[in-house]
Scaffold this motif. Structure first.
Motif, PDB file in Angstrom:
ATOM      1  N   PRO A   1      59.224  38.128  51.399  1.00  0.00           N
ATOM      2  CA  PRO A   1      58.939  38.214  52.913  1.00  0.00           C
ATOM      3  C   PRO A   1      58.964  36.939  53.756  1.00  0.00           C
ATOM      4  N   GLU A   2      58.840  35.693  53.194  1.00  0.00           N
ATOM      5  CA  GLU A   2      59.155  34.643  53.768  1.00  0.00           C
ATOM      6  C   GLU A   2      60.345  34.229  54.534  1.00  0.00           C
ATOM      7  N   VAL A   3      61.402  35.159  54.074  1.00  0.00           N
ATOM      8  CA  VAL A   3      62.776  34.973  54.903  1.00  0.00           C
ATOM      9  C   VAL A   3      63.215  36.021  55.600  1.00  0.00           C
ATOM     10  N   ASP A   4      62.228  36.793  56.165  1.00  0.00           N
ATOM     11  CA  ASP A   4      62.374  38.075  56.801  1.00  0.00           C
ATOM     12  C   ASP A   4      62.990  37.476  58.191  1.00  0.00           C
ATOM     13  N   SER A   5      62.488  36.475  58.870  1.00  0.00           N
ATOM     14  CA  SER A   5      63.220  35.780  60.037  1.00  0.00           C
ATOM     15  C   SER A   5      64.375  35.284  59.940  1.00  0.00           C
ATOM     16  N   GLU A   6      65.041  34.970  58.856  1.00  0.00           N
ATOM     17  CA  GLU A   6      66.315  34.293  58.736  1.00  0.00           C
ATOM     18  C   GLU A   6      67.511  34.955  59.072  1.00  0.00           C
ATOM     19  N   GLU A   7      68.830  34.482  59.542  1.00  0.00           N
ATOM     20  CA  GLU A   7      69.757  35.261  60.018  1.00  0.00           C
ATOM     21  C   GLU A   7      70.316  36.012  58.839  1.00  0.00           C
ATOM     22  N   PRO A   8      71.021  37.147  58.988  1.00  0.00           N
ATOM     23  CA  PRO A   8      71.559  37.857  58.116  1.00  0.00           C
ATOM     24  C   PRO A   8      72.461  37.099  56.949  1.00  0.00           C
ATOM     25  N   LEU A   9      73.220  35.976  57.471  1.00  0.00           N
ATOM     26  CA  LEU A   9      73.976  35.392  56.409  1.00  0.00           C
ATOM     27  C   LEU A   9      73.430  34.523  55.650  1.00  0.00           C
ATOM     28  N   ILE A  10      72.138  33.936  55.994  1.00  0.00           N
ATOM     29  CA  ILE A  10      71.424  33.314  55.279  1.00  0.00           C
ATOM     30  C   ILE A  10      70.835  33.991  53.976  1.00  0.00           C
ATOM     31  N   LYS A  11      70.280  35.209  54.745  1.00  0.00           N
ATOM     32  CA  LYS A  11      69.632  36.175  53.612  1.00  0.00           C
ATOM     33  C   LYS A  11      70.525  36.522  52.462  1.00  0.00           C
ATOM     34  N   GLN A  12      71.813  36.797  52.972  1.00  0.00           N
ATOM     35  CA  GLN A  12      72.611  37.358  51.871  1.00  0.00           C
ATOM     36  C   GLN A  12      73.096  35.874  51.001  1.00  0.00           C
ATOM     37  N   ALA A  13      73.238  34.852  51.378  1.00  0.00           N
ATOM     38  CA  ALA A  13      73.192  33.854  50.640  1.00  0.00           C
ATOM     39  C   ALA A  13      72.107  33.811  49.452  1.00  0.00           C
ATOM     40  N   TYR A  14      70.875  33.748  50.214  1.00  0.00           N
ATOM     41  CA  TYR A  14      69.835  33.921  49.147  1.00  0.00           C
ATOM     42  C   TYR A  14      69.814  35.126  47.954  1.00  0.00           C
ATOM     43  N   ALA A  15      70.252  36.110  48.657  1.00  0.00           N
ATOM     44  CA  ALA A  15      70.412  37.469  47.859  1.00  0.00           C
ATOM     45  C   ALA A  15      71.424  37.126  46.628  1.00  0.00           C
ATOM     46  N   ASN A  16      72.442  36.492  47.206  1.00  0.00           N
ATOM     47  CA  ASN A  16      73.558  36.334  46.123  1.00  0.00           C
ATOM     48  C   ASN A  16      73.074  35.274  45.068  1.00  0.00           C
TER      49      ASN A  16
ATOM     50  N   LEU B   1      67.122  27.006  47.581  1.00  0.00           N
ATOM     51  CA  LEU B   1      67.105  28.009  46.632  1.00  0.00           C
ATOM     52  C   LEU B   1      66.143  28.314  45.529  1.00  0.00           C
ATOM     53  N   LEU B   2      65.750  27.281  44.995  1.00  0.00           N
ATOM     54  CA  LEU B   2      64.677  27.308  43.860  1.00  0.00           C
ATOM     55  C   LEU B   2      63.442  27.718  44.443  1.00  0.00           C
ATOM     56  N   GLU B   3      63.059  27.359  45.535  1.00  0.00           N
ATOM     57  CA  GLU B   3      61.766  27.642  46.232  1.00  0.00           C
ATOM     58  C   GLU B   3      61.910  29.215  46.553  1.00  0.00           C
ATOM     59  N   ILE B   4      63.154  29.686  47.162  1.00  0.00           N
ATOM     60  CA  ILE B   4      63.058  31.188  47.451  1.00  0.00           C
ATOM     61  C   ILE B   4      62.938  31.878  45.994  1.00  0.00           C
ATOM     62  N   GLU B   5      63.744  31.404  45.047  1.00  0.00           N
ATOM     63  CA  GLU B   5      63.335  31.889  43.821  1.00  0.00           C
ATOM     64  C   GLU B   5      61.993  32.165  43.185  1.00  0.00           C
ATOM     65  N   GLN B   6      61.509  30.985  43.456  1.00  0.00           N
ATOM     66  CA  GLN B   6      59.831  31.081  42.896  1.00  0.00           C
ATOM     67  C   GLN B   6      59.066  31.982  43.826  1.00  0.00           C
ATOM     68  N   LYS B   7      59.308  31.931  45.053  1.00  0.00           N
ATOM     69  CA  LYS B   7      58.511  32.818  46.125  1.00  0.00           C
ATOM     70  C   LYS B   7      58.925  34.284  45.702  1.00  0.00           C
ATOM     71  N   ALA B   8      60.216  34.622  45.132  1.00  0.00           N
ATOM     72  CA  ALA B   8      60.376  35.912  44.894  1.00  0.00           C
ATOM     73  C   ALA B   8      59.753  36.277  43.438  1.00  0.00           C
ATOM     74  N   LEU B   9      59.622  35.281  42.709  1.00  0.00           N
ATOM     75  CA  LEU B   9      59.029  35.828  41.267  1.00  0.00           C
ATOM     76  C   LEU B   9      57.423  36.105  41.611  1.00  0.00           C
ATOM     77  N   GLN B  10      56.928  35.299  42.607  1.00  0.00           N
ATOM     78  CA  GLN B  10      55.522  35.553  42.850  1.00  0.00           C
ATOM     79  C   GLN B  10      55.233  36.833  43.487  1.00  0.00           C
ATOM     80  N   SER B  11      56.327  37.282  44.003  1.00  0.00           N
ATOM     81  CA  SER B  11      56.401  38.560  44.917  1.00  0.00           C
ATOM     82  C   SER B  11      56.517  39.655  43.945  1.00  0.00           C
ATOM     83  N   GLY B  12      56.617  39.455  42.660  1.00  0.00           N
ATOM     84  CA  GLY B  12      56.996  40.526  41.793  1.00  0.00           C
ATOM     85  C   GLY B  12      58.437  40.790  41.183  1.00  0.00           C
ATOM     86  N   LEU B  13      59.361  39.681  41.303  1.00  0.00           N
ATOM     87  CA  LEU B  13      60.551  40.073  41.202  1.00  0.00           C
ATOM     88  C   LEU B  13      60.864  40.733  39.724  1.00  0.00           C
ATOM     89  N   LYS B  14      60.469  40.141  38.723  1.00  0.00           N
ATOM     90  CA  LYS B  14      60.777  40.838  37.565  1.00  0.00           C
ATOM     91  C   LYS B  14      60.579  42.466  37.416  1.00  0.00           C
TER      92      LYS B  14
END
Length: 530
Positions: free
Chosen positions: A268-283, A212-225
């Motif tokens: 973009p690294e999570v594009d291939s994940e299943e919808p449920l996993i994506k929603q978990a990351y988003a939450n 989860l923290l790795e996903i957060e870091q990648k999101a930040l690198q992609s301009g999350l803020k």
């Protein structure tokens, strides 16, 4: 199952009307009946387009143009579409051409919702349970494709999603706390479970924290803020517009909308994940940055408040700490706007702090504009000085060349004069001899050369005098420009001192504004309906 259309009742005027009014009323009734007969059925309604509508209008009016019947046409179309849960916007582009736009206002009973419901059947049989997630289901792809195909006439994606939510809410008998998500082209339904009241029960349970923290870091690198700021702006203008929706709508919908929108913030690294996993990351990201997004939204609301938007003011006034009752008679307490130091805020004090901050920022902006203009003036003046200095250097080189040419001509002229002096003495000695004539011719030739050199001297001296005059003017220009530059440099110094003062005064305004925005944000997010 809901009816596709409501029984048609065409409102009429009284019976005593002028002849022209009776004719117009007949046109109105005839047009409504024609539309009902041809396009009253849901499937037929989907085939109704602007070109077909124009043909019907033209025929109903007996070949006349629309000019004399605009109001009747507008009323008839408004009535026809309103019967199907749609608000219509009609524009007359020419006497025989219209532009039509419709917008869904009744998401449960509109023609699109009812048409899909009539053809859908038992939706519960189309749900696929998610692995290891109680109460979470995915809608079968073929059903999703069917719904989207039926709704392809809806161009607004957000409007289409709201219609789909109503379709599923009605067909699945969903409760208000159940949620619907649109994930990578799939539709996910999450039915509320009582155990979810406990904070430790989250949709991202079971996923390693380091992932989860790795996903957060990648999101930040992609301009999350930056994306969060843009998202807040988009939400405040559309799905959660403070001057379109009331507090109850916001309270009941903002969490679900946040959950859906955070899917768009995933790296973009999570594009291939299943919808449920994506929603978990988003939450997970939503939990981490919920306060940030809410703060951006509260600042957007404050901006509307400062602009004296009446609906925004009504929205803010709701949060006053009073005890109130729902339409069903349920007692509830409205949140109060209280900051971290225990101070209470209301629409008036929020307006005041927002207006003060805005005024301060406007002064800073004006000061910045003055600084930019002053720097531009200084740069332009310096460019003028440099241009004049380059001009001086060029003219100086030209004078040097003229002076060298003048010195050369003087030398040549002096040599010719010396030669003439010698030849005259020789001519005196050879007087009466044959050589005397040749000597005299040479003297005459040198005299002519000297006269030409004297003329050239005058030309060179004239050009030099002209250049010296131009140089003098350029030097005067430089002095003037340097005085102007000095004056603007002093102005720049004053502007910079003023900016420092303005920035210093702005600090407490910004701090107070931040406190107020945070207090408003907490009040808004704490109300989840009644």
């Amino acid at each position: 199952m809901h009816r596709l259309t409501q029984p048609v009742h065409i409102p009429k005027f009284g019976t005593i009307l002028p002849l022209r009014a009776i004719m117009k009323e007949e046109i109105y009734e005839k047009l409504v009946i024609t539309l009902e007969n041809l396009f009253g059925d849901g499937e037929a309604f989907l085939r109704l387009d602007t070109q077909t509508l124009e043909s019907i209008l033209f025929e109903t009016l007996g070949g006349c143009d629309f000019e004399g019947f605009k109001e009747e046409v507008r009323r008839a179309l408004s009535f026809f579409f309103s019967q199907r849960g749609l608000k219509s916007y009609i524009f007359f582009k020419s006497p025989k051409e219209i532009a039509l736009k419709t917008k869904v206002f009744d998401f449960d009973s509109n023609v699109y919702t009812q048409l899909v419901l009539e053809n859908l059947g038992d939706t519960n049989s189309y749900l696929i349970p998610a692995n290891n997630k109680k109460g979470v289901f995915l809608l079968q792809d073929k059903v999703t494709a069917f719904i989207y195909d039926k709704l392809k006439v809806l161009g607004d994606e957000e409007e289409k999603k709201e219609v789909i939510r109503s379709i599923l809410k009605l067909s699945l008998s969903l409760q208000p706390r159940d949620a619907i998500f649109f994930v990578s082209g799939q539709i996910m339904i999450k039915k509320f479970q009582e155990v979810e009241v406990e904070k430790e029960r989250r949709m991202f349970d079971g996923i390693p924290e380091e992932t989860l923290l790795e996903i957060e870091q990648k999101a930040l690198q992609s301009g999350l803020k930056n994306k969060l700021y843009a998202l807040a702006k988009q939400l405040s203008n559309n799905e959660l517009s403070f001057n379109r929706f009331d507090n109850l709508y916001f309270a009941k919908n903002f969490i679900q909308i946040f959950q859906e929108k955070f899917l768009t913030l995933l790296p973009p690294e999570v594009d291939s994940e299943e919808p449920l996993i994506k929603q978990a990351y988003a939450n997970f990201l939503l939990r981490r940055y919920f306060d940030t997004l809410m703060l951006h939204l509260s600042k957007a609301l404050l901006g509307l408040l400062v602009e004296k938007d009446r609906k925004a003011e009504t929205f803010v006034r709701f949060y006053n700490g009073d005890i109130s009752f729902s339409p069903e008679g349920k007692r509830f307490k409205k949140p109060d706007i209280i900051d971290s130091e225990g101070n209470r805020w209301n629409s008036a004090t929020l307006f005041q702090v927002g207006a003060q901050r805005k005024a301060g920022l406007e002064k800073i902006q004006k000061n910045d504009d003055d600084i930019a203009k002053t720097k531009e003036f200084i740069d332009n003046i310096q460019a003028g000085i440099d241009e004049q200095k380059n001009f001086l250097a060029q003219k100086g080189e030209e004078i040097e060349k003229l002076e060298a040419e003048f010195r050369h001509m003087l030398d040549v002229s002096q040599q010719a004069k010396d030669k003439i002096f010698s030849l005259k003495r020789l001519h005196q000695e050879k007087k009466g001899t044959p050589q005397a004539q040749a000597i005299q011719e040479k003297i005459n030739e040198l005299s002519t050369q000297i006269k030409k050199l004297d003329k050239e001297d005058e030309r060179v001296l004239g050009e030099k005098k002209k250049l010296e005059s131009e140089i003098e003017k350029a030097q005067i220009k430089i002095v003037t420009l340097e005085k102007d530059k000095l004056a603007f440099e002093k102005k720049l110094e004053r502007n910079l001192v003023q900016k420092s003062t303005l920035l210093e005064k702005q600090v407490p305004l910004d701090e107070r504004y931040q406190v107020a925005a945070e207090a408003l944000s907490k009040a808004i997010s704490s109300f989840r309906g009644y």
